[in-house]
Scaffold this motif. Structure first.
Motif, PDB file in Angstrom:
ATOM      1  N   UNK A  53      33.720   3.214   0.331  1.00  0.00           N
ATOM      2  CA  UNK A  53      32.484   3.985   0.247  1.00  0.00           C
ATOM      3  C   UNK A  53      31.967   4.295   1.649  1.00  0.00           C
ATOM      4  N   UNK A  54      31.565   5.541   1.913  1.00  0.00           N
ATOM      5  CA  UNK A  54      31.017   5.867   3.234  1.00  0.00           C
ATOM      6  C   UNK A  54      29.623   5.263   3.372  1.00  0.00           C
ATOM      7  N   UNK A  55      29.178   5.030   4.594  1.00  0.00           N
ATOM      8  CA  UNK A  55      27.826   4.490   4.778  1.00  0.00           C
ATOM      9  C   UNK A  55      26.776   5.507   4.341  1.00  0.00           C
ATOM     10  N   UNK A  56      25.616   5.022   3.927  1.00  0.00           N
ATOM     11  CA  UNK A  56      24.538   5.905   3.487  1.00  0.00           C
ATOM     12  C   UNK A  56      23.894   6.623   4.668  1.00  0.00           C
ATOM     13  N   UNK A  57      23.849   5.961   5.812  1.00  0.00           N
ATOM     14  CA  UNK A  57      23.224   6.537   7.000  1.00  0.00           C
ATOM     15  C   UNK A  57      24.122   6.324   8.208  1.00  0.00           C
ATOM     16  N   UNK A  58      24.058   7.263   9.146  1.00  0.00           N
ATOM     17  CA  UNK A  58      24.797   7.163  10.401  1.00  0.00           C
ATOM     18  C   UNK A  58      23.801   7.101  11.548  1.00  0.00           C
ATOM     19  N   UNK A  59      24.001   6.148  12.459  1.00  0.00           N
ATOM     20  CA  UNK A  59      23.146   6.046  13.628  1.00  0.00           C
ATOM     21  C   UNK A  59      23.596   7.069  14.681  1.00  0.00           C
ATOM     22  N   UNK A  60      22.805   7.212  15.730  1.00  0.00           N
ATOM     23  CA  UNK A  60      23.046   8.244  16.745  1.00  0.00           C
ATOM     24  C   UNK A  60      24.436   8.129  17.377  1.00  0.00           C
ATOM     25  N   UNK A  61      24.854   6.920  17.674  1.00  0.00           N
ATOM     26  CA  UNK A  61      26.171   6.737  18.294  1.00  0.00           C
ATOM     27  C   UNK A  61      27.279   7.284  17.384  1.00  0.00           C
ATOM     28  N   UNK A  79      15.774  20.253  16.846  1.00  0.00           N
ATOM     29  CA  UNK A  79      14.511  20.980  17.054  1.00  0.00           C
ATOM     30  C   UNK A  79      14.651  22.465  16.740  1.00  0.00           C
ATOM     31  N   UNK A  80      15.868  23.017  16.899  1.00  0.00           N
ATOM     32  CA  UNK A  80      16.108  24.422  16.563  1.00  0.00           C
ATOM     33  C   UNK A  80      16.374  24.611  15.075  1.00  0.00           C
ATOM     34  N   UNK A  81      16.589  23.531  14.333  1.00  0.00           N
ATOM     35  CA  UNK A  81      16.885  23.625  12.902  1.00  0.00           C
ATOM     36  C   UNK A  81      18.358  23.869  12.619  1.00  0.00           C
ATOM     37  N   UNK A  82      19.224  23.691  13.626  1.00  0.00           N
ATOM     38  CA  UNK A  82      20.656  23.923  13.448  1.00  0.00           C
ATOM     39  C   UNK A  82      21.447  22.634  13.253  1.00  0.00           C
ATOM     40  N   UNK A  83      20.765  21.501  13.076  1.00  0.00           N
ATOM     41  CA  UNK A  83      21.394  20.210  12.843  1.00  0.00           C
ATOM     42  C   UNK A  83      20.451  19.399  11.959  1.00  0.00           C
ATOM     43  N   UNK A  84      20.974  18.556  11.077  1.00  0.00           N
ATOM     44  CA  UNK A  84      20.090  17.771  10.206  1.00  0.00           C
ATOM     45  C   UNK A  84      19.150  16.878  11.009  1.00  0.00           C
ATOM     46  N   UNK A  85      17.956  16.724  10.525  1.00  0.00           N
ATOM     47  CA  UNK A  85      16.975  15.868  11.186  1.00  0.00           C
ATOM     48  C   UNK A  85      17.210  14.411  10.789  1.00  0.00           C
ATOM     49  N   UNK A  86      16.968  13.479  11.714  1.00  0.00           N
ATOM     50  CA  UNK A  86      17.131  12.066  11.367  1.00  0.00           C
ATOM     51  C   UNK A  86      16.012  11.587  10.456  1.00  0.00           C
ATOM     52  N   UNK A  87      16.282  10.516   9.752  1.00  0.00           N
ATOM     53  CA  UNK A  87      15.312   9.886   8.859  1.00  0.00           C
ATOM     54  C   UNK A  87      14.864   8.594   9.518  1.00  0.00           C
ATOM     55  N   UNK A  99      24.869  12.676   3.454  1.00  0.00           N
ATOM     56  CA  UNK A  99      24.951  13.951   2.735  1.00  0.00           C
ATOM     57  C   UNK A  99      24.541  15.118   3.642  1.00  0.00           C
ATOM     58  N   UNK A 100      23.483  14.928   4.427  1.00  0.00           N
ATOM     59  CA  UNK A 100      23.028  15.990   5.333  1.00  0.00           C
ATOM     60  C   UNK A 100      24.059  16.216   6.440  1.00  0.00           C
TER      61      UNK A 100
END
Length: 118
Positions: A53-61, A79-87, A99-100
């Motif tokens: 199973x893949x992880x639910x969240x990925x950290x910045x690294x 900030x430009x909206x061209x990449x998913x925002x972190x939670x 998923x994002x």
């Protein structure tokens, strides 16, 4: 299958990193060969089957490794909206939902964030 100590020592000399040969002055080369044989034995043991199973969240690294983007480029595209925002996970911890991130991987040039980042 048994190996002669000299065969193991030669194999270790060819494949092992240099720190393996930094030994105590009183250590006999056959002791190094025995240790190498033990290392070879443990390398041939079957590895435990990790969860698929893949992880639910990925950290910045992980995001930087997956996307091949630098930290500043990731946040600029957020900030430009061209990449998913972190939670926010709590405190100072933030991560990207898998998923994002997968939606961005499927179409990196055409990706637009569904909601503007906060």
């Amino acid at each position: 299958m048994r190996f002669a100590p000299i065969q193991v020592l030669n194999h270790i000399r060819q494949t092992a990193p240099s720190w393996v040969f930094m030994r105590h002055p009183r250590t006999h080369p056959c002791d190094i060969a025995r240790q190498g044989a033990a290392m070879l034995f443990h390398q041939t043991l079957p590895k435990p089957n990790p969860s698929k199973a893949p992880p639910a969240f990925y950290r910045l690294h992980d995001v930087m490794r997956i996307s091949s983007l630098s930290r500043s480029t990731v946040y600029r595209r957020v900030s430009e909206g061209r990449f998913p925002a972190p939670v926010r996970l709590g405190g100072r911890a933030a991560a990207w939902p898998s998923a994002a991130l997968q939606a961005w991987i499927d179409d990196p040039d055409g990706y637009r964030s569904p909601t503007p980042p906060p």
